[in-house]
Enzyme design. Structure first.
Site, PDB file in Angstrom:
ATOM      1  N   ASP A  67      42.932  64.450  97.004  1.00 43.41           N
ATOM      2  CA  ASP A  67      41.520  64.439  96.633  1.00 43.41           C
ATOM      3  C   ASP A  67      40.820  63.139  97.033  1.00 43.41           C
ATOM      4  O   ASP A  67      41.463  62.166  97.423  1.00 43.41           O
ATOM      5  CB  ASP A  67      41.374  64.674  95.119  1.00 43.41           C
ATOM      6  CG  ASP A  67      42.361  63.850  94.282  1.00 43.41           C
ATOM      7  OD1 ASP A  67      42.931  62.882  94.825  1.00 43.41           O
ATOM      8  OD2 ASP A  67      42.548  64.157  93.098  1.00 43.41           O
ATOM      9  N   ASN A 136      43.974  65.929  80.635  1.00 42.14           N
ATOM     10  CA  ASN A 136      43.574  67.303  80.307  1.00 42.14           C
ATOM     11  C   ASN A 136      44.352  68.342  81.126  1.00 42.14           C
ATOM     12  O   ASN A 136      43.990  69.509  81.152  1.00 42.14           O
ATOM     13  CB  ASN A 136      42.064  67.477  80.515  1.00 42.14           C
ATOM     14  CG  ASN A 136      41.649  67.192  81.956  1.00 42.14           C
ATOM     15  OD1 ASN A 136      42.504  66.999  82.822  1.00 42.14           O
ATOM     16  ND2 ASN A 136      40.357  67.175  82.213  1.00 42.14           N
ATOM     17  N   HIS A 138      44.768  68.227  84.448  1.00 40.64           N
ATOM     18  CA  HIS A 138      44.325  68.448  85.827  1.00 40.64           C
ATOM     19  C   HIS A 138      45.385  67.962  86.812  1.00 40.64           C
ATOM     20  O   HIS A 138      46.137  67.020  86.552  1.00 40.64           O
ATOM     21  CB  HIS A 138      42.937  67.868  86.107  1.00 40.64           C
ATOM     22  CG  HIS A 138      42.823  66.386  86.220  1.00 40.64           C
ATOM     23  ND1 HIS A 138      41.787  65.670  85.666  1.00 40.64           N
ATOM     24  CD2 HIS A 138      43.590  65.469  86.856  1.00 40.64           C
ATOM     25  CE1 HIS A 138      41.922  64.392  85.968  1.00 40.64           C
ATOM     26  NE2 HIS A 138      43.015  64.243  86.671  1.00 40.64           N
ATOM     27  N   GLU A 143      40.059  70.538  87.407  1.00 33.94           N
ATOM     28  CA  GLU A 143      39.828  70.392  85.977  1.00 33.94           C
ATOM     29  C   GLU A 143      40.047  71.733  85.261  1.00 33.94           C
ATOM     30  O   GLU A 143      40.025  72.792  85.894  1.00 33.94           O
ATOM     31  CB  GLU A 143      38.378  69.933  85.753  1.00 33.94           C
ATOM     32  CG  GLU A 143      38.018  68.600  86.409  1.00 33.94           C
ATOM     33  CD  GLU A 143      38.515  67.395  85.618  1.00 33.94           C
ATOM     34  OE1 GLU A 143      39.596  67.477  84.987  1.00 33.94           O
ATOM     35  OE2 GLU A 143      37.835  66.352  85.628  1.00 33.94           O
TER      36      GLU A 143
HETATM   37  C1  GLP Z   1      43.243  61.106  88.928  1.00 34.51           C
HETATM   38  C2  GLP Z   1      43.832  61.772  90.164  1.00 34.51           C
HETATM   39  C3  GLP Z   1      45.019  62.633  89.788  1.00 34.51           C
HETATM   40  C4  GLP Z   1      45.971  61.833  88.908  1.00 34.51           C
HETATM   41  C5  GLP Z   1      45.263  61.410  87.649  1.00 34.51           C
HETATM   42  C6  GLP Z   1      46.145  60.715  86.643  1.00 34.51           C
HETATM   43  O1  GLP Z   1      42.472  62.000  88.210  1.00 34.51           O
HETATM   44  N1  GLP Z   1      42.872  62.582  90.853  1.00 34.51           N
HETATM   45  O2  GLP Z   1      45.669  63.076  90.973  1.00 34.51           O
HETATM   46  O3  GLP Z   1      47.105  62.616  88.601  1.00 34.51           O
HETATM   47  O4  GLP Z   1      44.217  60.550  88.054  1.00 34.51           O
HETATM   48  O5  GLP Z   1      46.079  59.344  86.774  1.00 34.51           O
HETATM   49  P1  GLP Z   1      47.122  58.337  86.127  1.00 34.51           P
HETATM   50  O6  GLP Z   1      48.375  58.485  86.919  1.00 34.51           O
HETATM   51  O7  GLP Z   1      46.477  57.000  86.286  1.00 34.51           O
HETATM   52  O8  GLP Z   1      47.297  58.746  84.706  1.00 34.51           O
END
Ligand code: GLP
Length: 241
Positions: A67, A136, A138, A143
């Site tokens: 993304d 959440n 995702h 989402e």
């Molecule tokens: C962002 C990314 C996700 C990732 C998420 C969790 O939303 N788009 O791909 O899994 O963050 O982040 P963290 O690893 O900092 O908890």
């Protein structure tokens, strides 16, 4: 789903790096799907160190990131392009022309999504997809919603994700509200998936992902149906299982 639990986040990163390295040794010209967020940072650090020490050659690897934020150009300090260059690509010798992310600055985001999806298909699909997970549920930026997205698409980020992302930006206004993300269908098409989660904050969503209903309200729950998915967790992230 195979669930692997390690005591400490550093052991999670080491094992994840060993699994990625094994994939690259099996198929040096493999296609990796890559994630951002704080969770894979130690994994990328381990891969970078292996490359610097001559234990890993990523020069033939092609990569597609999950993304990118809409409106952030590749050279923006908070873009995922910048994140990936700093944490992995520059250090591990992933060739710039083989490291792909959706273009968040594209004039026509929908056309960009179609182009990105087609490019992944043309590359033969993803051999190994690395995933983190949002609080959440995702994956990528898919989402919670009424249905599972099929292909790369433009999405509105939820309040909880905006809040989680706030720490990376100077003010509320700077936090991007939209993103381009591989669809759940794109992710599900990967031949192998490795989802990494660490810390007590992820325990509840990991429980819902593994033990809950398969529902687009918990996007990661779809992985229960994937034939070749591993969840690699530390003790804390696994504590509600
Ligand atoms: C962002 C990314 C996700 C990732 C998420 C969790 O939303 N788009 O791909 O899994 O963050 O982040 P963290 O690893 O900092 O908890």
């Amino acid at each position: 789903m195979q669930i692997i639990i390690r005591d400490h986040p550093s052991e999670v990163a080491e094992l994840a790096a060993a699994l990625v390295r094994a994939q690259i040794l099996r198929k040096p010209e493999c296609v990796l799907g890559l994630a951002t967020g704080s969770t894979p940072v130690p994994l990328y650090g381990a891969l970078a160190r292996m490359s610097e020490d001559g234990l890993l050659d990523m020069s033939l690897v092609t990569s597609y990131n999950l993304d990118e934020y809409v409106g952030l150009a590749a050279d923006h300090p908070q873009s995922y392009h910048t994140f990936m260059r700093e944490h992995l690509f520059d250090r591990a010798g992933v060739r710039p022309d083989q490291a792909h992310l959706p273009d968040g600055a594209a004039g026509n985001p929908d056309a960009e999504c179609i182009r990105y999806e087609a490019e992944i298909k043309a590359a033969g699909g993803i051999d190994l997809q690395i995933l983190g997970i949002g609080l959440n549920g995702h994956i990528g930026f898919n989402e919670p919603s009424e249905s599972f997205s099929k292909q790369t698409c433009a999405v509105e980020l939820t309040q909880s994700t905006l809040q989680a992302n706030r720490r990376f930006f100077g003010s509320d206004e700077e936090v991007p509200r939209r993103a381009l993300t591989m669809g759940i269908g794109t992710i599900f098409g990967a031949r192998e998936i490795l989802l990494i989660a660490v810390g007590a904050g992820k325990a509840d969503i990991i429980r819902r992902t593994v033990r809950g209903d398969i529902t687009p309200q918990v996007p990661a729950s779809v992985l229960q149906l994937h034939p070749n998915t591993r969840l690699l967790l530390d003790r804390e992230a696994a504590s509600a299982l």
